[in-house]
Design a protein around this motif. Sequence first.
Motif, mmCIF file in Angstrom:
data_model
loop_
_atom_site.group_PDB
_atom_site.id
_atom_site.type_symbol
_atom_site.label_atom_id
_atom_site.label_comp_id
_atom_site.label_asym_id
_atom_site.label_seq_id
_atom_site.Cartn_x
_atom_site.Cartn_y
_atom_site.Cartn_z
ATOM 1 N N SER A 169 -7.657 4.255 -7.232
ATOM 2 C CA SER A 169 -6.326 3.896 -7.668
ATOM 3 C C SER A 169 -5.402 5.412 -7.587
ATOM 4 N N ASP A 204 -14.459 7.783 -8.074
ATOM 5 C CA ASP A 204 -15.269 7.691 -6.824
ATOM 6 C C ASP A 204 -16.290 6.634 -6.599
ATOM 7 N N LYS A 256 -16.337 3.768 -8.246
ATOM 8 C CA LYS A 256 -15.775 2.437 -8.058
ATOM 9 C C LYS A 256 -15.457 2.207 -6.622
ATOM 10 N N ASP A 257 -14.747 3.372 -5.908
ATOM 11 C CA ASP A 257 -14.482 3.103 -4.564
ATOM 12 C C ASP A 257 -15.643 2.845 -3.781
ATOM 13 N N THR A 258 -16.802 3.585 -4.123
ATOM 14 C CA THR A 258 -18.020 3.373 -3.404
ATOM 15 C C THR A 258 -18.483 1.916 -3.440
ATOM 16 N N ARG A 267 -16.545 -0.629 -4.096
ATOM 17 C CA ARG A 267 -15.651 -1.709 -3.646
ATOM 18 C C ARG A 267 -15.715 -1.673 -1.961
ATOM 19 N N ARG A 268 -16.441 -0.846 -1.427
ATOM 20 C CA ARG A 268 -16.540 -0.531 0.005
ATOM 21 C C ARG A 268 -17.533 -1.533 0.491
ATOM 22 N N HIS A 269 -18.591 -1.705 -0.276
ATOM 23 C CA HIS A 269 -19.884 -2.529 -0.025
ATOM 24 C C HIS A 269 -19.711 -3.790 -0.343
#
Length: 58
Positions: free
Chosen positions: A2, A50, A52-54, A56-58
Amino acid sequence: MSGDEKTKAHVEQAKGKVKEAMGRMAGNERMTADGHADQAKGNVRQAKEDVKDTFRRH
C-alpha cells in the motif's frame, strides 16, 4: 504494497540513515545505534508489506 505503508517504510529508512550518519559524525554511539534501529524498523515494515503483496497476487 500500500502506498501509505510504503511511504512510512521509506521515511523510516531515510530517517535512520540520516540519524546514523549524524551519530557517526558526532561520535555519538547511541544516535548511531538509534539510526540503525530506525532503518531496521523500516526494513521490517517493507518486508511485511512485500509478504502481503505476494499473498494478494496468488
